[in-house]
Structures are given as C-alpha cells and as structure tokens.
Design a protein around this motif. Sequence first.
Motif, PDB file in Angstrom:
ATOM      1  N   PRO A  50      -7.953   0.611  -4.031  1.00 41.27           N
ATOM      2  CA  PRO A  50      -8.434   1.893  -3.487  1.00 41.27           C
ATOM      3  C   PRO A  50      -7.912   2.235  -2.090  1.00 41.27           C
ATOM      4  O   PRO A  50      -8.105   3.371  -1.645  1.00 41.27           O
ATOM      5  CB  PRO A  50      -9.957   1.712  -3.479  1.00 41.27           C
ATOM      6  N   ARG A  51      -7.243   1.306  -1.422  1.00 42.64           N
ATOM      7  CA  ARG A  51      -6.697   1.671  -0.105  1.00 42.64           C
ATOM      8  C   ARG A  51      -5.446   2.546  -0.231  1.00 42.64           C
ATOM      9  O   ARG A  51      -4.999   3.147   0.737  1.00 42.64           O
ATOM     10  CB  ARG A  51      -6.411   0.433   0.733  1.00 42.64           C
ATOM     11  N   PHE A  52      -4.883   2.638  -1.435  1.00 43.19           N
ATOM     12  CA  PHE A  52      -3.715   3.478  -1.683  1.00 43.19           C
ATOM     13  C   PHE A  52      -4.147   4.898  -2.042  1.00 43.19           C
ATOM     14  O   PHE A  52      -4.991   5.100  -2.920  1.00 43.19           O
ATOM     15  CB  PHE A  52      -2.881   2.911  -2.835  1.00 43.19           C
ATOM     16  N   HIS A  53      -3.541   5.870  -1.357  1.00 45.02           N
ATOM     17  CA  HIS A  53      -3.799   7.285  -1.639  1.00 45.02           C
ATOM     18  C   HIS A  53      -2.445   7.976  -1.758  1.00 45.02           C
ATOM     19  O   HIS A  53      -1.675   8.006  -0.790  1.00 45.02           O
ATOM     20  CB  HIS A  53      -4.620   7.928  -0.515  1.00 45.02           C
ATOM     21  N   LEU A  54      -2.142   8.531  -2.940  1.00 50.12           N
ATOM     22  CA  LEU A  54      -0.857   9.190  -3.150  1.00 50.12           C
ATOM     23  C   LEU A  54      -0.989  10.700  -2.940  1.00 50.12           C
ATOM     24  O   LEU A  54      -1.945  11.320  -3.409  1.00 50.12           O
ATOM     25  CB  LEU A  54      -0.332   8.915  -4.561  1.00 50.12           C
ATOM     26  N   HIS A  55      -0.014  11.265  -2.221  1.00 47.55           N
ATOM     27  CA  HIS A  55       0.042  12.702  -1.954  1.00 47.55           C
ATOM     28  C   HIS A  55       1.403  13.193  -2.447  1.00 47.55           C
ATOM     29  O   HIS A  55       2.436  12.689  -2.001  1.00 47.55           O
ATOM     30  CB  HIS A  55      -0.117  12.985  -0.461  1.00 47.55           C
ATOM     31  N   PHE A  56       1.410  14.156  -3.353  1.00 46.55           N
ATOM     32  CA  PHE A  56       2.645  14.593  -3.995  1.00 46.55           C
ATOM     33  C   PHE A  56       3.190  15.873  -3.357  1.00 46.55           C
ATOM     34  O   PHE A  56       2.450  16.829  -3.152  1.00 46.55           O
ATOM     35  CB  PHE A  56       2.426  14.808  -5.493  1.00 46.55           C
ATOM     36  N   MET A  81      -2.165   4.040   7.558  1.00 46.58           N
ATOM     37  CA  MET A  81      -0.718   4.225   7.719  1.00 46.58           C
ATOM     38  C   MET A  81      -0.282   5.340   6.786  1.00 46.58           C
ATOM     39  O   MET A  81      -0.752   5.434   5.648  1.00 46.58           O
ATOM     40  CB  MET A  81       0.050   2.939   7.363  1.00 46.58           C
ATOM     41  N   VAL A  82       0.606   6.177   7.271  1.00 49.48           N
ATOM     42  CA  VAL A  82       1.217   7.202   6.434  1.00 49.48           C
ATOM     43  C   VAL A  82       2.641   6.762   6.138  1.00 49.48           C
ATOM     44  O   VAL A  82       3.440   6.551   7.056  1.00 49.48           O
ATOM     45  CB  VAL A  82       1.208   8.582   7.115  1.00 49.48           C
ATOM     46  N   LEU A  83       2.957   6.602   4.868  1.00 53.47           N
ATOM     47  CA  LEU A  83       4.266   6.128   4.442  1.00 53.47           C
ATOM     48  C   LEU A  83       4.938   7.195   3.584  1.00 53.47           C
ATOM     49  O   LEU A  83       4.362   7.668   2.599  1.00 53.47           O
ATOM     50  CB  LEU A  83       4.138   4.833   3.633  1.00 53.47           C
ATOM     51  N   ALA A  84       6.145   7.579   3.956  1.00 51.56           N
ATOM     52  CA  ALA A  84       6.952   8.499   3.154  1.00 51.56           C
ATOM     53  C   ALA A  84       7.777   7.656   2.189  1.00 51.56           C
ATOM     54  O   ALA A  84       8.568   6.810   2.614  1.00 51.56           O
ATOM     55  CB  ALA A  84       7.849   9.346   4.045  1.00 51.56           C
ATOM     56  N   VAL A  85       7.575   7.871   0.892  1.00 51.37           N
ATOM     57  CA  VAL A  85       8.115   6.968  -0.127  1.00 51.37           C
ATOM     58  C   VAL A  85       9.006   7.744  -1.104  1.00 51.37           C
ATOM     59  O   VAL A  85       8.646   8.831  -1.557  1.00 51.37           O
ATOM     60  CB  VAL A  85       6.972   6.285  -0.907  1.00 51.37           C
ATOM     61  N   ASP A  86      10.151   7.169  -1.415  1.00 45.95           N
ATOM     62  CA  ASP A  86      11.010   7.765  -2.444  1.00 45.95           C
ATOM     63  C   ASP A  86      12.052   6.738  -2.867  1.00 45.95           C
ATOM     64  O   ASP A  86      12.149   5.656  -2.281  1.00 45.95           O
ATOM     65  CB  ASP A  86      11.692   9.034  -1.920  1.00 45.95           C
ATOM     66  N   GLU A  87      12.824   7.116  -3.904  1.00 39.41           N
ATOM     67  CA  GLU A  87      13.916   6.266  -4.362  1.00 39.41           C
ATOM     68  C   GLU A  87      15.239   6.972  -4.101  1.00 39.41           C
ATOM     69  O   GLU A  87      15.364   8.171  -4.362  1.00 39.41           O
ATOM     70  CB  GLU A  87      13.822   5.994  -5.872  1.00 39.41           C
ATOM     71  N   LYS A  88      16.201   6.241  -3.591  1.00 39.10           N
ATOM     72  CA  LYS A  88      17.580   6.723  -3.528  1.00 39.10           C
ATOM     73  C   LYS A  88      18.281   6.099  -4.720  1.00 39.10           C
ATOM     74  O   LYS A  88      18.709   4.945  -4.679  1.00 39.10           O
ATOM     75  CB  LYS A  88      18.250   6.323  -2.213  1.00 39.10           C
ATOM     76  N   ALA A  93       1.882  -5.961  -0.005  1.00 37.72           N
ATOM     77  CA  ALA A  93       2.041  -7.285   0.597  1.00 37.72           C
ATOM     78  C   ALA A  93       2.615  -7.232   2.008  1.00 37.72           C
ATOM     79  O   ALA A  93       2.519  -8.223   2.748  1.00 37.72           O
ATOM     80  CB  ALA A  93       2.939  -8.145  -0.293  1.00 37.72           C
ATOM     81  N   ASN A  94       3.202  -6.088   2.395  1.00 35.51           N
ATOM     82  CA  ASN A  94       3.896  -6.010   3.680  1.00 35.51           C
ATOM     83  C   ASN A  94       3.268  -5.024   4.656  1.00 35.51           C
ATOM     84  O   ASN A  94       3.927  -4.593   5.608  1.00 35.51           O
ATOM     85  CB  ASN A  94       5.362  -5.641   3.446  1.00 35.51           C
ATOM     86  N   THR A  95       1.993  -4.709   4.444  1.00 34.22           N
ATOM     87  CA  THR A  95       1.251  -3.833   5.352  1.00 34.22           C
ATOM     88  C   THR A  95      -0.100  -4.476   5.653  1.00 34.22           C
ATOM     89  O   THR A  95      -0.621  -5.252   4.834  1.00 34.22           O
ATOM     90  CB  THR A  95       1.033  -2.443   4.732  1.00 34.22           C
ATOM     91  N   PRO A  96      -0.684  -4.202   6.814  1.00 33.54           N
ATOM     92  CA  PRO A  96      -1.973  -4.815   7.163  1.00 33.54           C
ATOM     93  C   PRO A  96      -3.054  -4.482   6.138  1.00 33.54           C
ATOM     94  O   PRO A  96      -3.271  -3.308   5.799  1.00 33.54           O
ATOM     95  CB  PRO A  96      -2.288  -4.191   8.530  1.00 33.54           C
TER      96      PRO A  96
END
Length: 206
Positions: free
Chosen positions: A119-125, A13-20, A88-91
């Motif tokens: 290790p399933r998490f991969h961050l791209h900045f 899954m590709v997730l676009a993540v940020d804080e408002k 907790a909220n992704t497969p």
Amino acid sequence: MWGLYLDPPDKAMVLAVDEKSQMQALDRTAPMLPMMPGTPERKTHDYIRYGTTSLFAALDVATGKVIGQHQRRHRHQEFLRFLKTIDANTPAELDLHLVCDNYATHKTPAIKKWLASHPRFHLHFTPTSGSWLNLVERWFAELTNRKLRRSSHRSVKALEDDVNAWIAAWNEDPKPFVRTKTADEILGSLAHYCTRINKTINDSEH
C-alpha cells in the motif's frame, strides 16, 4: 502531476517511472574519426546491429537520483520486477508516488494484486499523449544525447554495462530537473501554438 512535482506529500518520494524500450547495441561499420583543427568529426551512417534491451528507470524528482534496471522485454512481468527493485532500493518508511504512462502493462491484474499488497505504492497515470509530463523523459534525453548517440557497442551486455556505469556516475552528482515556467505559462504556450497551427491550416484551405 503538477501537484506531485510542486508540492509532494509529506513522508513520501515522487518517482517518475518509464521504460526506454528497444535500445539498440550498435557499432558503426567503420571507426569514428575525431574532430581535428580544420576538420569536422567524421563517421559512417550505417551500423552493425547486435540486439536490443529495454531500460526501466525511476527518477527521484526531488534529488535527481535514478534507479535503473535492464530487461530484455517490457511486459507486465518486467514492470513487476522493476516495482520490486524500487521497493528494495527506497526507504521502507516512505510512501512512493509513481508517475507512469497509460501503457497497458502498468494495469494488469497481476500488477494490481501486487500493489494491493504494497500500500505504500501509489500510481499516477499521465493522460494520453501527455508523456511530456513525465520528468523521466527529460532524463532519457540526457542519456541519449550525452551517452548513447556517440557510443558504439558490440553486444547487448556491453550496452547495458555502459549505461549502468553512466547511471552510477550520474548518481554520484545528481541534479533534479527544475521547471522554469509555471503550469499556466506552459499551458498558455501550448494554447498559443495550437491557435497558430489552426490559423495556418485554415489559411491554407482558403
């Protein structure tokens, strides 16, 4: 970023993540008067402020669904809490590729330690001044224009509850954001804009 958006990895899954950050619970000093035949909508321009909250959001680029979580602050501790919420909220069988900005709270030792154990998490900045590359910013614009700009809230909890309800309604019929131009077309437009701006500046100096 473009590769992730246009050709995401298999079983991921590709997730676009940020804080408002610093969303304000505001109430106008007088009720807004609705638009009527021959009369425009009328509203005061001053507010009573009741406090702020920050919304952490992860937009699933493929489906348009959103995972949201309110935090009263936005330090690395809150970002770590949100990473755990995403987990907790992704497969569990899918890798997760998160597009984030270069904010320092995303790179602390505590965050790096947690990522090493997951290790399933991969961050791209995104690059500096490249927040427009993060698709969740487009979703934040929808939240602002369709919900926050016309809303009034007399407490932070009321604001958070209202945003949570809006996210739930969004997720009932989510729509992914589809770019209508290629990367080359977008970069070409930016290059043309920069050239025009530079010419204007040079002309004004002569």
